[in-house]
Design an enzyme around this catalytic site. Sequence first.
Site, PDB file in Angstrom:
ATOM      1  CD  GLU A   1      -1.688   1.838   2.944  1.00  0.00           C
ATOM      2  OE1 GLU A   1      -0.934   2.829   3.013  1.00  0.00           O
ATOM      3  OE2 GLU A   1      -1.899   1.155   3.861  1.00  0.00           O
ATOM      4  CG  HIS A   2       3.673   2.774   3.341  1.00  0.00           C
ATOM      5  ND1 HIS A   2       4.429   3.438   3.714  1.00  0.00           N
ATOM      6  CD2 HIS A   2       2.693   2.252   4.193  1.00  0.00           C
ATOM      7  CE1 HIS A   2       3.765   4.025   5.142  1.00  0.00           C
ATOM      8  NE2 HIS A   2       2.747   3.052   5.297  1.00  0.00           N
TER       9      HIS A   2
ATOM     10  CD  GLU B   1       2.482   3.108   9.392  1.00  0.00           C
ATOM     11  OE1 GLU B   1       3.103   2.950   8.447  1.00  0.00           O
ATOM     12  OE2 GLU B   1       1.250   3.027   9.379  1.00  0.00           O
TER      13      GLU B   1
END
Lengths: 431, 425
Positions: free
Chosen positions: A70-71, A142
């Site tokens: 996704e990133h 993160e």
Amino acid sequence: MKKTIFDQMNETVYHEQLENGLNVYILPKVGFNKTYVTFTTNYGSIDNDFIPEGETDFLHVPDGIAHFLEHKMFEKEDGDVFQKFSSQGASANAFTSFTRTAYLFSATSNIKENTETLLDFVQAPYFTEQTVEKEKGIIGQEIRMYDDNPDWRVYFGLIENLYKHHPVKIDIAGTVESIADITKDYLYTCYETFYHPANMSLFIVGPVDPNEMMSLVRQNQSGKTFAEPKSVERRFPNEPAESAEKHRAIHMSVNTPKCEVGLKMPASLKTGTEKLKVELAAGLLLEILFGKSAAFYEKSYNEGLIDDTFGFDYTGERGFSFALVGGDTDEPEKLAERIKTQLLEAKDGQNITDESFNRARKKKIGAQLRAFNSPEYIANQFTRYQFNGLNLFETVPVLEAMTIEDVIGLAEKMIQEEGFSSCFILPKETA
Amino acid sequence: MEETREQSFNQSGCHVHVIETEKYKTNTVIVKMRAPLEQDTITMRALLPHVLQSGTENAPSATAFRSALDELYGAHFFADSAKRGNEHVLTFTIDVANEKFLHGESNLFDQALTIMSDVLFRPYLQEGAFSEQTMKQEKRSLQQRIRSIYDDKTRYASMKLVEEMYKGDSYALPAGGLLKEVEPITAASLHDYYKKTLAEDMIDIFVIGNVKAADAAAKIESHLPFKKRKAILKENYLSHKTEEIRVIREMQDINQGKLNIGCQTSITYADPQFAAMQVFNGVFGGFAHSKLFMNVREKESLAYYAASRFDSHKGFLMMLAGIDQKNYDKTVQIMNEQLDEVKNGHISDLEMDQTKALLKNQLQESADTARGMVEVLYNNIAAGVDRPIDKWIEEIDTVTKEEVSAVAKTVVVDTVYFLSGKEEA
């Protein structure tokens, strides 16, 4: 293009499945400024064991790869897609859950350009060893941010307790160690397998003309070639009914202890309206037992055992379902015991009265109406429901038709003592 | 874009603002009560909304009150307290389903107004004060809430920065109250303060939904009869002078360091340069195309979040990032360099266009929620500024690079706060 009117909600949904298999939904919202569009694949953190596109054997991929992918979708050879969305006045984002990865934007102008940008960037992967390595530092931070977050730690600590084998127990972002194994080849494999249009949905909600938008999407998609649609073979380990661990305590740099009690439930095999009924009945059951107007809440609050962080949640997704109850407390053991007792007594039908049932149902109906104020809610939940074979617009009618027997029946079947577990966050002893 | 204008009514003790719209499936009433931010009252103001929700004459316990809301199709009632520069605002909101979407229901809006009225004017009392039982529970809950700020490290670091940077200024006070001030509050002292608040705070009431404006205003007047009051004189708080940059480090047993850098600027919401300041913040650190995000995160992989936030009511700008502690010096240096870039006018056309497009988008999107519309209106009311959304958008459109770099020059780094983990072995 098929048009369905949901009279009671005063909403209309347009749907078409394109030749390449993509499901497109459009919900026009009159009077709103914003258009919100999601492009979602039925692929999340639990899908880590599957037969890759074009191959015959199962492959097991590193933890955290769906989120990593996704990133990396946002980075292209000519730069970052965020830049393009910004230039077109759109605010873009993405998220990965256990079972879905969604790419989205919201904007009040350039809706057509932004919709094409969304379709095009998700359908044109670009991964290099160098950009993959660079992302490891960012995602590493993160992960560390979540490592310091007691709410996240108690949530995942509890899910890890509940499941022995099922990949729902793996943190969506993975770990610093597991993402070290991710390569561009792994990313391409996951992409080719799960990002076929037939495994995806596009949802458009806002002040749009449905005919115009549908033909734009049709045209965009017909200009691209895809492999023949076929369903992905995924494999999940057998999961026993009992929880893997009964308890764990995590020590962190906090002032206030936390207590969460989890209950693993049998994954619902039903589909459509029957499955929706299970999900709504589970929500009602928890509201009746633990809501702010329940006797449990009043007693525990008055005694100082809980505060207004106390809450509950039911999760029912593809292949797993569980309930969580808890919050901040000075006496985690006492609270855990009390929550467990309340649930076990409900299995015998205790504390589920007509009065509390009717009140909970009214509350739920009102909450559902309120949720329809939000384009974000409509797009994300509609897609989640659609992937599970349900219809979001049936929730209010199904709630209106629900009876107390449905809730009592669900409590009897779904509450099993062997499925319990608890997780505490406790303050670290300072040296 | 769809432009929704409010209609205003001046009533004896409050201003009523009604927005007629059919776009929601619920109707909303919001009451805002504003007073100066003061050490002596902030903790009582943080406690009061919770005590008021714990029982009314009609529903004399928290459970009875919550049941009444559930019966009203899960009407949402919530109250909170927040800082607005050197003022403190209590916000009470009730949001109730529009009966036209339900089978056989009527008057839900009137019933919701009655509940709001009960909370503000007819709280449950014993011997002329709040009940001891309620006081005990809500004081305990408030203490717990204040203590738990420590557990959210990002929030804790921001709060500590403000506390250190604004010592001696009431802006340093946390909106949620002070721990040591909770215990001394009594049922009688809080009840006295409640009466004073009701009599003296500046009151604005907003109604948003499928209603007729004049009709809604009349209903507000009868349900929420605030008495006439004097306007509170706005004090001017001058920003302090930054002699040299203060650096404060705190260590806790955590994984990620939280870097927060506080800056001052003389430009606030009421200023004509406000739009330029907003564009500055967007170019510098407000978005994913901003200089901080591009340089700290995308180029150097130092952080997951790297951004700037601007509190326009105070003229307080904060840069923040979550980093490994070994990267502290490098990150501080990049952040300062990026600030200098904007000051020196190194701003591209693309950065200007992207920032303006996203700021305008944010503003237009804010008009899609009842809460968003109220915040825009209230900012204007409380600051005494006439800047409706369409005018605001025009102002953003005309900002030039020179103006952005001029407002950037007013930004002065004041205090660096770094919350770090234990040194790595």
